[in-house]
Design a protein around this motif. Structure first.
Motif, mmCIF file in Angstrom:
data_model
loop_
_atom_site.group_PDB
_atom_site.id
_atom_site.type_symbol
_atom_site.label_atom_id
_atom_site.label_comp_id
_atom_site.label_asym_id
_atom_site.label_seq_id
_atom_site.Cartn_x
_atom_site.Cartn_y
_atom_site.Cartn_z
ATOM 1 N N HIS A 64 -3.878 8.305 8.061
ATOM 2 C CA HIS A 64 -2.760 7.793 7.272
ATOM 3 C C HIS A 64 -2.111 9.006 6.631
ATOM 4 O O HIS A 64 -2.703 9.667 5.784
ATOM 5 C CB HIS A 64 -3.268 6.815 6.213
ATOM 6 C CG HIS A 64 -2.190 5.995 5.591
ATOM 7 N ND1 HIS A 64 -1.099 6.547 4.975
ATOM 8 C CD2 HIS A 64 -2.032 4.660 5.508
ATOM 9 C CE1 HIS A 64 -0.318 5.590 4.520
ATOM 10 N NE2 HIS A 64 -0.870 4.420 4.849
ATOM 11 N N THR A 98 3.364 7.756 7.353
ATOM 12 C CA THR A 98 3.083 6.905 8.507
ATOM 13 C C THR A 98 1.594 6.574 8.579
ATOM 14 O O THR A 98 0.750 7.336 8.130
ATOM 15 C CB THR A 98 3.465 7.586 9.842
ATOM 16 O OG1 THR A 98 2.680 8.770 10.015
ATOM 17 C CG2 THR A 98 4.947 7.905 9.918
ATOM 18 N N LEU A 99 1.315 5.432 9.175
ATOM 19 C CA LEU A 99 -0.031 5.043 9.575
ATOM 20 C C LEU A 99 -0.100 5.379 11.055
ATOM 21 O O LEU A 99 0.701 4.866 11.847
ATOM 22 C CB LEU A 99 -0.233 3.546 9.344
ATOM 23 C CG LEU A 99 -1.564 2.948 9.785
ATOM 24 C CD1 LEU A 99 -2.699 3.446 8.905
ATOM 25 C CD2 LEU A 99 -1.481 1.429 9.747
ATOM 26 N N GLN A 123 2.615 5.451 15.746
ATOM 27 C CA GLN A 123 2.718 5.358 14.289
ATOM 28 C C GLN A 123 3.565 4.164 13.883
ATOM 29 O O GLN A 123 4.323 3.623 14.679
ATOM 30 C CB GLN A 123 3.360 6.620 13.729
ATOM 31 C CG GLN A 123 4.814 6.782 14.176
ATOM 32 C CD GLN A 123 5.485 8.004 13.571
ATOM 33 O OE1 GLN A 123 4.866 9.028 13.351
ATOM 34 N NE2 GLN A 123 6.778 7.882 13.291
ATOM 35 N N CYS A 147 5.523 3.794 6.800
ATOM 36 C CA CYS A 147 4.922 3.146 5.630
ATOM 37 C C CYS A 147 5.945 2.904 4.518
ATOM 38 O O CYS A 147 5.598 2.851 3.354
ATOM 39 C CB CYS A 147 3.769 3.993 5.097
ATOM 40 S SG CYS A 147 2.395 4.065 6.240
ATOM 41 N N GLY A 173 -2.919 13.987 5.176
ATOM 42 C CA GLY A 173 -3.276 12.592 4.961
ATOM 43 C C GLY A 173 -4.776 12.378 4.922
ATOM 44 O O GLY A 173 -5.545 13.325 4.766
ATOM 45 N N TYR A 195 -8.797 6.894 8.296
ATOM 46 C CA TYR A 195 -9.063 5.479 8.048
ATOM 47 C C TYR A 195 -9.815 4.923 9.247
ATOM 48 O O TYR A 195 -9.857 5.529 10.320
ATOM 49 C CB TYR A 195 -7.773 4.696 7.771
ATOM 50 C CG TYR A 195 -6.879 4.505 8.970
ATOM 51 C CD1 TYR A 195 -6.958 3.354 9.744
ATOM 52 C CD2 TYR A 195 -5.938 5.468 9.326
ATOM 53 C CE1 TYR A 195 -6.149 3.172 10.854
ATOM 54 C CE2 TYR A 195 -5.117 5.291 10.427
ATOM 55 C CZ TYR A 195 -5.229 4.136 11.191
ATOM 56 O OH TYR A 195 -4.413 3.966 12.280
ATOM 57 N N LEU A 225 -0.438 -1.174 5.114
ATOM 58 C CA LEU A 225 0.224 0.126 5.125
ATOM 59 C C LEU A 225 -0.109 0.996 3.915
ATOM 60 O O LEU A 225 0.265 2.166 3.883
ATOM 61 C CB LEU A 225 1.745 -0.056 5.209
ATOM 62 C CG LEU A 225 2.269 -0.634 6.514
ATOM 63 C CD1 LEU A 225 3.767 -0.882 6.408
ATOM 64 C CD2 LEU A 225 1.940 0.275 7.683
ATOM 65 N N MET A 261 -1.792 3.515 1.435
ATOM 66 C CA MET A 261 -2.583 4.727 1.669
ATOM 67 C C MET A 261 -3.997 4.508 1.136
ATOM 68 O O MET A 261 -4.175 4.192 -0.042
ATOM 69 C CB MET A 261 -1.932 5.907 0.953
ATOM 70 C CG MET A 261 -2.651 7.217 1.135
ATOM 71 S SD MET A 261 -1.987 8.081 2.532
ATOM 72 C CE MET A 261 -2.464 9.746 2.149
#
Length: 189
Positions: free
Chosen positions: A106, A110-111, A126, A129, A150, A153, A172, A174
């Motif tokens: 993350h 963006t994720l 991606q 977010c 980042g 996850y 989404l 963080m």
């Protein structure tokens, strides 16, 4: 079946960091959104970044040549999905096909899930977010400067939350955690 909604950005590995930034600023009339000695993010349109540059002189000092093609060049290309659900549906589909990401991270903006194709070409799938304006504002904060990479996850845990009906905004968000190391498969360690 979920598919990307747009091409997002390309990341270049370089030993000509300042020259590359200047060239892309001139050619594309791009603006620098974020820069530190190791990384720079530039845009020329309504995306928070279209180009990123990784300075190999900082990240991998002592390289033999400014033209060492084993390191220099495209690091990865990125594709944006329309929602966290679309990204997670793609993760589940690829997992069933035994195609696993090498880096779930993350970035704050963006994720992301990073994959390598059979030739080792890297790509990022991606989902944004927030808005472009929110991402650009985040990239200009001290918190982003402290951790521009980042946090890791668990995509399986996130998939379970999605399948249980959790809201998009929560998916989404963080996650808490230490800065993510850059994996060796990403070519920047």
């Amino acid at each position: 079946m979920a598919k990307p909604v747009k091409f997002a950005h390309v990341v270049y590995m370089t030993r000509r960091f300042d020259e590359m930034i200047a060239w892309y600023r001139d050619v594309f009339e791009a603006e620098v959104v974020y820069e530190n000695p190791a990384l720079a993010f530039l845009t020329y349109d309504n995306e928070h970044h279209r180009f990123a540059f990784a300075n190999l002189n900082i990240l991998k000092p002592g390289g033999d040549s400014r033209d060492e093609r084993g390191e220099i060049g495209v690091n990865h290309v990125a594709y944006t999905y329309g929602s966290a659900g679309d990204l997670l549906d793609t993760y589940a589909r690829l997992k069933r096909a035994r195609i696993m990401p090498y880096w779930p991270v993350h970035h704050g903006t963006t994720l992301s899930l990073y994959y390598s194709d059979p030739d080792g070409n890297r790509m990022e799938f991606q989902v944004d977010c927030g808005t472009v304006e929110e991402a650009t504002a985040l990239m200009r904060t001290p918190a982003y400067a402290d951790n521009p990479i980042g946090v890791l996850y668990d995509p399986d845990a996130l998939l379970e939350r999605f399948e249980a009906g959790e809201e998009e905004a929560a998916l989404l968000a963080m996650p808490a955690g230490p800065p993510s190391p850059i994996p060796a498969a990403h070519g920047m360690t």
